[in-house]
Design a protein around this motif. Structure first.
Motif, PDB file in Angstrom:
ATOM      1  N   THR A   1      17.477  25.126 -14.745  1.00 46.44           N
ATOM      2  CA  THR A   1      18.430  25.256 -13.629  1.00 46.44           C
ATOM      3  C   THR A   1      19.646  26.051 -14.083  1.00 46.44           C
ATOM      4  OG1 THR A   1      17.687  23.136 -12.745  1.00 46.44           O
ATOM      5  CG2 THR A   1      19.830  23.921 -11.993  1.00 46.44           C
TER       6      THR A   1
ATOM      7  N   GLY B   1      13.779  17.863 -18.074  1.00 51.88           N
ATOM      8  CA  GLY B   1      14.395  17.567 -16.774  1.00 51.88           C
ATOM      9  C   GLY B   1      15.900  17.452 -16.802  1.00 51.88           C
TER      10      GLY B   1
ATOM     11  N   GLN C   1       9.345  29.981 -17.632  1.00 51.56           N
ATOM     12  CA  GLN C   1       8.649  28.968 -18.442  1.00 51.56           C
ATOM     13  C   GLN C   1       7.190  28.860 -17.994  1.00 51.56           C
ATOM     14  OE1 GLN C   1      10.796  25.351 -17.971  1.00 51.56           O
ATOM     15  NE2 GLN C   1       9.741  24.298 -19.612  1.00 51.56           N
TER      16      GLN C   1
ATOM     17  N   LYS D   1      18.030  22.525 -18.031  1.00 52.72           N
ATOM     18  CA  LYS D   1      18.114  23.781 -18.798  1.00 52.72           C
ATOM     19  C   LYS D   1      17.678  24.984 -17.940  1.00 52.72           C
ATOM     20  CE  LYS D   1      15.245  22.144 -21.826  1.00 52.72           C
ATOM     21  NZ  LYS D   1      15.013  20.799 -21.263  1.00 52.72           N
TER      22      LYS D   1
HETATM   23  N1  LIG Z   1      13.731  23.631  -6.920  1.00 52.13           N
HETATM   24  C1  LIG Z   1      14.082  22.354  -7.154  1.00 52.13           C
HETATM   25  N2  LIG Z   1      14.355  21.509  -6.137  1.00 52.13           N
HETATM   26  C2  LIG Z   1      14.729  20.238  -6.355  1.00 52.13           C
HETATM   27  N3  LIG Z   1      14.867  19.687  -7.587  1.00 52.13           N
HETATM   28  C3  LIG Z   1      14.608  20.482  -8.632  1.00 52.13           C
HETATM   29  C4  LIG Z   1      14.193  21.847  -8.475  1.00 52.13           C
HETATM   30  N4  LIG Z   1      14.010  22.398  -9.710  1.00 52.13           N
HETATM   31  C5  LIG Z   1      14.297  21.410 -10.580  1.00 52.13           C
HETATM   32  N5  LIG Z   1      14.652  20.273  -9.953  1.00 52.13           N
HETATM   33  C6  LIG Z   1      15.071  19.017 -10.586  1.00 52.13           C
HETATM   34  O1  LIG Z   1      16.222  19.283 -11.357  1.00 52.13           O
HETATM   35  C7  LIG Z   1      16.178  18.621 -12.613  1.00 52.13           C
HETATM   36  C8  LIG Z   1      16.339  19.614 -13.741  1.00 52.13           C
HETATM   37  O2  LIG Z   1      15.184  20.452 -13.763  1.00 52.13           O
HETATM   38  P1  LIG Z   1      15.047  21.668 -14.778  1.00 52.13           P
HETATM   39  O3  LIG Z   1      13.777  22.365 -14.446  1.00 52.13           O
HETATM   40  O4  LIG Z   1      16.305  22.462 -14.759  1.00 52.13           O
HETATM   41  O5  LIG Z   1      14.955  20.888 -16.162  1.00 52.13           O
HETATM   42  P2  LIG Z   1      14.649  21.437 -17.639  1.00 52.13           P
HETATM   43  O6  LIG Z   1      15.773  20.939 -18.522  1.00 52.13           O
HETATM   44  O7  LIG Z   1      14.403  22.908 -17.610  1.00 52.13           O
HETATM   45  O8  LIG Z   1      13.321  20.638 -17.992  1.00 52.13           O
HETATM   46  P3  LIG Z   1      12.092  21.046 -18.984  1.00 52.13           P
HETATM   47  O9  LIG Z   1      12.545  20.742 -20.390  1.00 52.13           O
HETATM   48  O10 LIG Z   1      11.000  20.103 -18.540  1.00 52.13           O
HETATM   49  O11 LIG Z   1      11.741  22.482 -18.733  1.00 52.13           O
HETATM   50  C9  LIG Z   1      14.882  17.814 -12.617  1.00 52.13           C
HETATM   51  O12 LIG Z   1      15.187  16.489 -12.232  1.00 52.13           O
HETATM   52  C10 LIG Z   1      14.012  18.491 -11.559  1.00 52.13           C
HETATM   53  O13 LIG Z   1      13.173  17.570 -10.936  1.00 52.13           O
END
Ligand SMILES: Nc1ncnc2c1ncn2[C@@H]1O[C@H](COP(=O)(O)OP(=O)(O)OP(=O)(O)O)[C@@H](O)[C@H]1O
Ligand SMILES: [Mg+2]
Length: 172
Positions: free
Chosen positions: A70, A65, A106, A68
């Motif tokens: 994003t 979360g 993913q 990454k």
């Molecule tokens: N489409 C969206 N709308 C609103 N919030 C989002 C959206 N996608 C992700 N988030 C939020 O943004 C944050 C980052 O999410 P992201 O998916 O980029 O994390 P990550 O580092 O890839 O996590 P993981 O290791 O679990 O894959 C999280 O708090 C998630 O809830």
């Protein structure tokens, strides 16, 4: 009625796809300059600066979360950034537009059909290239049944690794 209007407003408020109407550009390096991004009120990424020179690999490491996926979506130009700038380059020239970047999701989804049909699903024109993609992605030794027949809903008859290989072969 009020609830319906609220739902309609939520849909209208979704920002437009930033890739619409923009030129697709070749890219071989990029720079993030003070990039910040939020899906709503809170910033997910703040003041990110980095550079990916040509032929370099970039590994993004962080907690669940932490942003990454994003970041990868921002690199691919799928979301409008809140502040800062992402500069794309091709052969040292600055380019404007949406980068031609493919990425493997993913949490991708496979359809209840053969491996070949799954690979062709976004590109119906593929024909002999499919065999090459199957070989390139290490699926050649898989039981012939799956290349010709169904792999089950979301590829449930395949191993996790082989599912990812099919998704990789399907990347545009
Ligand atoms: N489409 C969206 N709308 C609103 N919030 C989002 C959206 N996608 C992700 N988030 C939020 O943004 C944050 C980052 O999410 P992201 O998916 O980029 O994390 P990550 O580092 O890839 O996590 P993981 O290791 O679990 O894959 C999280 O708090 C998630 O809830
Ligand atoms: Mg992620």
């Amino acid at each position: 009625m009020r609830i319906s209007l609220k739902r309609i407003k939520n849909i209208i408020d979704i920002p437009l796809d930033p890739t619409i109407g923009k030129e697709r550009i070749n890219v071989n390096s990029l720079k993030f300059k003070d990039v910040s991004f939020s899906y709503g009120k809170e910033y997910i990424l703040s003041n990110i600066n980095f550079e990916v020179p040509p032929s370099c690999k970039l590994a993004i490491v962080g907690d669940t979360g932490s942003g990454k996926s994003t970041l990868v979506k921002l690199i691919a130009g799928l979301y409008p950034i809140s502040t800062g700038e992402i500069a794309y380059y091709y052969k040292k020239h600055r380019k404007e537009g949406v980068p031609k970047i493919s990425y493997l999701l993913q949490d991708g989804y496979l359809f209840d059909t053969s491996i070949k049909s799954n690979i062709k699903i976004f590109n119906k024109k593929l024909s002999e290239e499919v065999e090459h993609l199957i070989e390139l992605c290490g699926l050649k030794n898989l039981n012939k049944v799956y290349t010709e027949e169904t792999i089950g809903e979301d590829g449930k008859y395949l191993s996790g690794g082989d599912k990812k290989r099919v998704e990789l072969a399907r990347v545009r």
